[in-house]
Design a protein around this motif. Structure first.
Motif, PDB file in Angstrom:
ATOM      1  N   PHE A   8     -11.194  57.740  17.071  1.00  0.00           N
ATOM      2  CA  PHE A   8     -10.168  56.775  17.440  1.00  0.00           C
ATOM      3  C   PHE A   8     -10.617  56.065  18.699  1.00  0.00           C
ATOM      4  O   PHE A   8     -11.322  56.645  19.516  1.00  0.00           O
ATOM      5  CB  PHE A   8      -8.840  57.497  17.713  1.00  0.00           C
ATOM      6  N   SER A   9     -10.242  54.805  18.845  1.00  0.00           N
ATOM      7  CA  SER A   9     -10.572  54.156  20.110  1.00  0.00           C
ATOM      8  C   SER A   9      -9.434  53.284  20.601  1.00  0.00           C
ATOM      9  O   SER A   9      -8.569  52.853  19.834  1.00  0.00           O
ATOM     10  CB  SER A   9     -11.878  53.382  20.001  1.00  0.00           C
ATOM     11  N   CYS A  10      -9.466  53.034  21.897  1.00  0.00           N
ATOM     12  CA  CYS A  10      -8.401  52.273  22.550  1.00  0.00           C
ATOM     13  C   CYS A  10      -8.722  50.795  22.461  1.00  0.00           C
ATOM     14  O   CYS A  10      -9.826  50.369  22.796  1.00  0.00           O
ATOM     15  CB  CYS A  10      -8.290  52.710  24.005  1.00  0.00           C
ATOM     16  N   THR A  11      -7.767  49.978  22.010  1.00  0.00           N
ATOM     17  CA  THR A  11      -8.012  48.542  21.868  1.00  0.00           C
ATOM     18  C   THR A  11      -7.993  47.844  23.219  1.00  0.00           C
ATOM     19  O   THR A  11      -8.385  46.695  23.331  1.00  0.00           O
ATOM     20  CB  THR A  11      -6.945  47.878  20.973  1.00  0.00           C
ATOM     21  N   ALA A  12      -7.514  48.529  24.246  1.00  0.00           N
ATOM     22  CA  ALA A  12      -7.457  47.881  25.565  1.00  0.00           C
ATOM     23  C   ALA A  12      -8.725  48.140  26.368  1.00  0.00           C
ATOM     24  O   ALA A  12      -9.255  47.236  26.976  1.00  0.00           O
ATOM     25  CB  ALA A  12      -6.235  48.353  26.330  1.00  0.00           C
ATOM     26  N   CYS A  13      -9.206  49.382  26.376  1.00  0.00           N
ATOM     27  CA  CYS A  13     -10.354  49.672  27.235  1.00  0.00           C
ATOM     28  C   CYS A  13     -11.578  50.163  26.491  1.00  0.00           C
ATOM     29  O   CYS A  13     -12.653  50.275  27.060  1.00  0.00           O
ATOM     30  CB  CYS A  13      -9.979  50.667  28.327  1.00  0.00           C
ATOM     31  N   GLY A  14     -11.439  50.484  25.185  1.00  0.00           N
ATOM     32  CA  GLY A  14     -12.611  50.877  24.414  1.00  0.00           C
ATOM     33  C   GLY A  14     -12.939  52.360  24.496  1.00  0.00           C
ATOM     34  O   GLY A  14     -13.903  52.800  23.899  1.00  0.00           O
ATOM     35  N   SER A  15     -12.151  53.152  25.229  1.00  0.00           N
ATOM     36  CA  SER A  15     -12.403  54.590  25.279  1.00  0.00           C
ATOM     37  C   SER A  15     -12.301  55.175  23.874  1.00  0.00           C
ATOM     38  O   SER A  15     -11.499  54.714  23.069  1.00  0.00           O
ATOM     39  CB  SER A  15     -11.367  55.290  26.153  1.00  0.00           C
ATOM     40  N   THR A  16     -13.125  56.190  23.593  1.00  0.00           N
ATOM     41  CA  THR A  16     -13.040  56.785  22.263  1.00  0.00           C
ATOM     42  C   THR A  16     -12.483  58.207  22.347  1.00  0.00           C
ATOM     43  O   THR A  16     -12.662  58.896  23.350  1.00  0.00           O
ATOM     44  CB  THR A  16     -14.423  56.829  21.581  1.00  0.00           C
ATOM     45  N   PHE A  17     -11.777  58.613  21.289  1.00  0.00           N
ATOM     46  CA  PHE A  17     -11.125  59.925  21.252  1.00  0.00           C
ATOM     47  C   PHE A  17     -11.346  60.572  19.900  1.00  0.00           C
ATOM     48  O   PHE A  17     -11.674  59.893  18.925  1.00  0.00           O
ATOM     49  CB  PHE A  17      -9.618  59.775  21.482  1.00  0.00           C
ATOM     50  N   THR A  18     -11.142  61.876  19.853  1.00  0.00           N
ATOM     51  CA  THR A  18     -11.276  62.559  18.565  1.00  0.00           C
ATOM     52  C   THR A  18      -9.930  62.704  17.873  1.00  0.00           C
ATOM     53  O   THR A  18      -9.864  63.025  16.701  1.00  0.00           O
ATOM     54  CB  THR A  18     -11.877  63.963  18.747  1.00  0.00           C
ATOM     55  N   LYS A  19      -8.841  62.494  18.624  1.00  0.00           N
ATOM     56  CA  LYS A  19      -7.555  62.503  17.929  1.00  0.00           C
ATOM     57  C   LYS A  19      -6.641  61.423  18.496  1.00  0.00           C
ATOM     58  O   LYS A  19      -6.840  60.946  19.614  1.00  0.00           O
ATOM     59  CB  LYS A  19      -6.898  63.884  17.997  1.00  0.00           C
ATOM     60  N   TRP A  20      -5.662  61.062  17.681  1.00  0.00           N
ATOM     61  CA  TRP A  20      -4.786  59.961  18.067  1.00  0.00           C
ATOM     62  C   TRP A  20      -3.787  60.427  19.115  1.00  0.00           C
ATOM     63  O   TRP A  20      -3.356  61.579  19.124  1.00  0.00           O
ATOM     64  CB  TRP A  20      -4.022  59.459  16.833  1.00  0.00           C
ATOM     65  N   SER A  21      -3.428  59.569  20.046  1.00  0.00           N
ATOM     66  CA  SER A  21      -2.293  59.884  20.902  1.00  0.00           C
ATOM     67  C   SER A  21      -1.603  58.572  21.265  1.00  0.00           C
ATOM     68  O   SER A  21      -2.151  57.486  21.063  1.00  0.00           O
ATOM     69  CB  SER A  21      -2.748  60.633  22.151  1.00  0.00           C
ATOM     70  N   GLY A  22      -0.406  58.679  21.752  1.00  0.00           N
ATOM     71  CA  GLY A  22       0.395  57.479  22.003  1.00  0.00           C
ATOM     72  C   GLY A  22      -0.041  56.724  23.231  1.00  0.00           C
ATOM     73  O   GLY A  22       0.168  55.519  23.367  1.00  0.00           O
ATOM     74  N   ARG A  23      -0.714  57.425  24.141  1.00  0.00           N
ATOM     75  CA  ARG A  23      -1.082  56.788  25.403  1.00  0.00           C
ATOM     76  C   ARG A  23      -2.565  57.042  25.655  1.00  0.00           C
ATOM     77  O   ARG A  23      -3.047  58.155  25.473  1.00  0.00           O
ATOM     78  CB  ARG A  23      -0.254  57.394  26.531  1.00  0.00           C
ATOM     79  N   CYS A  24      -3.293  56.003  26.094  1.00  0.00           N
ATOM     80  CA  CYS A  24      -4.731  56.146  26.333  1.00  0.00           C
ATOM     81  C   CYS A  24      -4.973  56.834  27.673  1.00  0.00           C
ATOM     82  O   CYS A  24      -4.437  56.414  28.700  1.00  0.00           O
ATOM     83  CB  CYS A  24      -5.385  54.769  26.328  1.00  0.00           C
ATOM     84  N   ASP A  25      -5.774  57.903  27.644  1.00  0.00           N
ATOM     85  CA  ASP A  25      -6.110  58.591  28.899  1.00  0.00           C
ATOM     86  C   ASP A  25      -7.038  57.756  29.760  1.00  0.00           C
ATOM     87  O   ASP A  25      -7.132  57.950  30.962  1.00  0.00           O
ATOM     88  CB  ASP A  25      -6.829  59.919  28.591  1.00  0.00           C
ATOM     89  N   GLY A  26      -7.736  56.821  29.107  1.00  0.00           N
ATOM     90  CA  GLY A  26      -8.715  56.008  29.834  1.00  0.00           C
ATOM     91  C   GLY A  26      -8.057  54.982  30.728  1.00  0.00           C
ATOM     92  O   GLY A  26      -8.365  54.868  31.910  1.00  0.00           O
ATOM     93  N   CYS A  27      -7.100  54.211  30.172  1.00  0.00           N
ATOM     94  CA  CYS A  27      -6.533  53.107  30.948  1.00  0.00           C
ATOM     95  C   CYS A  27      -5.020  53.215  31.109  1.00  0.00           C
ATOM     96  O   CYS A  27      -4.412  52.425  31.804  1.00  0.00           O
ATOM     97  CB  CYS A  27      -6.891  51.771  30.298  1.00  0.00           C
ATOM     98  N   GLY A  28      -4.405  54.189  30.432  1.00  0.00           N
ATOM     99  CA  GLY A  28      -2.963  54.372  30.608  1.00  0.00           C
ATOM    100  C   GLY A  28      -2.115  53.492  29.715  1.00  0.00           C
ATOM    101  O   GLY A  28      -0.889  53.541  29.770  1.00  0.00           O
ATOM    102  N   GLU A  29      -2.755  52.675  28.867  1.00  0.00           N
ATOM    103  CA  GLU A  29      -2.018  51.765  27.986  1.00  0.00           C
ATOM    104  C   GLU A  29      -1.306  52.561  26.879  1.00  0.00           C
ATOM    105  O   GLU A  29      -1.825  53.565  26.388  1.00  0.00           O
ATOM    106  CB  GLU A  29      -3.006  50.782  27.374  1.00  0.00           C
TER     107      GLU A  29
END
Ligand code: TYD
Ligand code: MG
Length: 455
Positions: A8-29
């Protein structure tokens, strides 16, 4: 055997994750995380152990190859930012806010490169061909031998480029492109990444230079963000303030030239015109010496550039005083304020501080520290600096002034523009200012005492 798992990846900052979550740990979006769709549904990855690969042929570092032949557009400001012209088979990303002038710049560049002999195709995914033709007419470029298409389907575009084999293709913009092997909407991270990847590979494989336009999000990243930056050879940002006519093209990454090089343009009714002497332009609005105004002699890429720092200090009506900065780093400002307070005993508590770089340039050099400190003090004491003076130098946390690189070029530029004196750090060799009277200081306290009679 490892199981192929979803990413999974964040559309705001591009951070990648192995599972979905409601809030990005990378940028807080919030709600910005989407599942990635692989470009090709290949077999599940296998462990590399067990099976032998084939041996690679190793080579030396020495080369007989000539540096790549570059093509100059004749727009000097653009050629310099590219590192001396366009390199064949290079992939370039031009980012910037919507409406800043990217399409205008690239249409002008397309025309110039075409006139310089490159077969050039301009593909617009944002505007109809008629709109692009109207813009060309406004820019007086209707006769330029540029081929035009309005298309967003990447497969059709690649097929056309393969048939036509141009030397330069411009894709405006990467967010409008749609790769049919990817199952998400144009502009999404997966689409932008896939399109940029396909285009960059295509450029390398076929020897075609490709320039892609990318819109920047409100966070200042190219949407479908970082993922595109690392794929391409060169990343240029087109910056400027809406209310100003100045536009700055800045190389933030360049495999074929120095990064941090800038080109300066002016947006006019007939398109972008080059600004060959940016110092004169940035200082053009300067009046009589006034409190809070200090001229900094900076270096942008390979060129010295003079800019004016303006500070305003006023008693704060709020419990927490304001710190507002345009064109410089806010945390660096906080540091300078802390050093002035701790080392020179000059408090800014209870005072609102506004700092601005005139002309819309973003200054990133620590060499501007002393100019910022001078502007702050000048505003606070309501005393103008001596007329026709430039300032540069880095400030350390101890309050010591550190010499900075390219002092000679900084002083020469100041002299060329009619300045008569300079305030610089002592230590280090300061040469080149033959016609300038130099005042040098070892630390901030000495500077404050001498110029403002305090400290
Ligand atoms: P544009 O190149 O469309 O911006 P972008 O592609 O980055 O979104 O430029 C849009 C602005 O530039 C628009 O507000 C009008 C202005 N402009 C001029 O001032 N002069 C010109 O000759 C042209 C073509 C545009
Ligand atoms: Mg555009």
């Amino acid at each position: 055997m490892a199981k192929q798992s979803k990413t999974f990846s964040c559309t705001a900052c591009g951070s990648t994750f192995t599972k979905w979550s409601g809030r990005c740990d990378g940028c807080g979006e919030w709600n910005s995380i989407v599942e990635d769709t692989p470009l090709s549904a290949g077999p599940a990855s296998k462990s590399l152990g067990g099976k032998r690969g084939s041996a690679l042929e190793l080579t030396d570092l020495s080369t007989e190859e000539a540096p790549p032949p570059r093509t100059q557009s004749g727009l000097e400001e653009l050629d310099r930012v590219l590192g001396g012209g366009l390199v064949p088979a290079s992939a370039i990303l031009v980012g910037g806010d919507p409406g800043i002038g990217k399409s205008t710049l690239l249409l002008q560049a397309a025309a110039r490169f075409a006139q310089a002999g490159l077969k050039t195709i301009y593909v617009s995914g944002e505007e109809a061909s008629a709109q692009v033709r109207m813009r060309a007419q406004r820019l007086d470029l209707s006769d330029a031998p540029v081929k035009l298409a309005a298309e967003t389907n990447l497969r059709n575009i690649l097929t056309t480029l393969e048939a036509e084999m141009p030397q330069l293709a411009i894709i405006d913009s990467i967010q409008t492109m749609w790769a049919d092997n990817v199952d998400s909407a144009p502009g999404s991270v997966s689409q932008v990444r896939a399109a940029a990847h396909e285009l960059t590979n295509f450029a390398k494989r076929k020897g075609i230079s490709i320039i892609m336009v990318g819109h920047v999000t409100k966070e200042g990243q190219i949407a479908g963000p970082r993922v595109v930056e690392h794929m391409v050879d060169t990343v240029l940002y087109f910056e400027g303030e809406r209310g100003h006519q100045f536009r700055i093209l800045r190389a933030v990454k360049n495999r074929f030239g120095p990064a941090d090089e800038i080109g300066v343009f002016e947006m006019t009714g007939g398109g972008l015109s080059e600004v060959i002497n940016p110092s004169a332009l940035f200082l053009s609005e300067r009046g009589e010496p006034s409190p809070g105004s200090v001229v900094f002699s900076g270096i942008e890429g390979t060129r010295p550039v003079l800019v004016e720092f303006q500070a305003l200090i006023a008693p704060s009506p709020h419990a927490q005083a304001r710190r507002s900065v345009v064109g410089w780093d806010a945390s660096r400002l906080a540091m300078i304020l802390a050093v002035l307070e701790a080392r020179c005993g000059i408090p800014f508590a209870g005072l609102d501080v506004y700092l601005n770089v005139a002309g819309g340039l973003k200054v990133r050099e620590p060499a501007a520290d002393l100019a910022v400190a001078a502007a702050l003090l000048s505003a606070r004491e309501d005393a103008a600096l001596p007329a026709d003076t430039v300032v540069f130098g880095e400030i350390s946390l101890s309050g010591a002034l550190r010499p900075v690189g390219q002092g000679e070029n900084r002083l020469k530029e100041a002299q060329k523009l009619g300045f008569t004196s300079a305030i610089v750090p002592s230590g280090g060799k300061v040469t080149g200012g033959d016609g300038l009277s130099l005042r040098s200081y070892a630390d901030l306290t000495a500077f404050v005492g001498d110029i403002f009679g305090a400290g």
